[in-house]
Design a protein around this motif. Structure first.
Motif, mmCIF file in Angstrom:
data_model
loop_
_atom_site.group_PDB
_atom_site.id
_atom_site.type_symbol
_atom_site.label_atom_id
_atom_site.label_comp_id
_atom_site.label_asym_id
_atom_site.label_seq_id
_atom_site.Cartn_x
_atom_site.Cartn_y
_atom_site.Cartn_z
ATOM 1 N N LEU A 31 6.888 -69.354 -25.891
ATOM 2 C CA LEU A 31 5.535 -68.985 -26.316
ATOM 3 C C LEU A 31 4.759 -68.235 -25.239
ATOM 4 O O LEU A 31 3.536 -68.290 -25.200
ATOM 5 C CB LEU A 31 4.767 -70.227 -26.781
ATOM 6 N N ASP A 32 5.446 -67.496 -24.425
ATOM 7 C CA ASP A 32 4.851 -66.655 -23.398
ATOM 8 C C ASP A 32 4.855 -65.209 -23.907
ATOM 9 O O ASP A 32 5.890 -64.707 -24.355
ATOM 10 C CB ASP A 32 5.669 -66.767 -22.110
ATOM 11 N N ASN A 33 3.709 -64.548 -23.872
ATOM 12 C CA ASN A 33 3.597 -63.179 -24.405
ATOM 13 C C ASN A 33 4.611 -62.218 -23.790
ATOM 14 O O ASN A 33 5.227 -61.425 -24.506
ATOM 15 C CB ASN A 33 2.192 -62.623 -24.202
ATOM 16 N N LYS A 34 4.786 -62.267 -22.491
ATOM 17 C CA LYS A 34 5.729 -61.349 -21.839
ATOM 18 C C LYS A 34 7.156 -61.605 -22.300
ATOM 19 O O LYS A 34 7.924 -60.673 -22.516
ATOM 20 C CB LYS A 34 5.618 -61.457 -20.318
ATOM 21 N N PHE A 35 7.513 -62.863 -22.454
ATOM 22 C CA PHE A 35 8.847 -63.195 -22.936
ATOM 23 C C PHE A 35 9.045 -62.676 -24.356
ATOM 24 O O PHE A 35 10.067 -62.058 -24.669
ATOM 25 C CB PHE A 35 9.094 -64.711 -22.899
ATOM 26 N N LEU A 36 8.073 -62.923 -25.234
ATOM 27 C CA LEU A 36 8.190 -62.459 -26.618
ATOM 28 C C LEU A 36 8.268 -60.935 -26.681
ATOM 29 O O LEU A 36 9.098 -60.378 -27.401
ATOM 30 C CB LEU A 36 7.010 -62.970 -27.454
ATOM 31 N N GLU A 37 7.435 -60.243 -25.921
ATOM 32 C CA GLU A 37 7.463 -58.779 -25.905
ATOM 33 C C GLU A 37 8.803 -58.244 -25.398
ATOM 34 O O GLU A 37 9.306 -57.248 -25.897
ATOM 35 C CB GLU A 37 6.320 -58.231 -25.055
ATOM 36 N N SER A 38 9.397 -58.932 -24.431
ATOM 37 C CA SER A 38 10.676 -58.478 -23.883
ATOM 38 C C SER A 38 11.820 -58.658 -24.874
ATOM 39 O O SER A 38 12.877 -58.064 -24.708
ATOM 40 C CB SER A 38 10.988 -59.205 -22.576
ATOM 41 N N ASN A 39 11.619 -59.455 -25.897
ATOM 42 C CA ASN A 39 12.651 -59.688 -26.903
ATOM 43 C C ASN A 39 12.407 -58.932 -28.209
ATOM 44 O O ASN A 39 13.161 -59.089 -29.161
ATOM 45 C CB ASN A 39 12.776 -61.190 -27.191
#
Length: 67
Positions: A31-39
């Motif tokens: 649920l981290d924005n950067k993690f979600l964006e990277s995927n």
């Protein structure tokens, strides 16, 4: 499941991740924005008569999936 979207009149379609399920212990990471964006897939998907459903595919396998 997690759905993340940005409504925009100029951008059409949805970028999806391959993520479907995750463990509670992974929640803080997932649920981290950067993690979600990277995927997010670079391909924008639109459901219409030609494409009747969204697909979730890891970005590493999109070229294989689309063949």
């Amino acid at each position: 499941g997690i759905t993340v979207f940005n409504k925009s009149k100029s951008l059409h379609g949805f970028q999806l991740t391959h993520l479907i399920r995750f463990k509670q212990s992974e929640r803080e990471i997932i649920l981290d924005n950067k993690f979600l964006e990277s995927n997010l897939s670079a391909k924008k998907q639109i459901v219409n008569e030609n494409n009747q459903m969204f697909y979730k595919c890891d970005t590493r396998f999109e070229k294989i999936f689309e063949k």
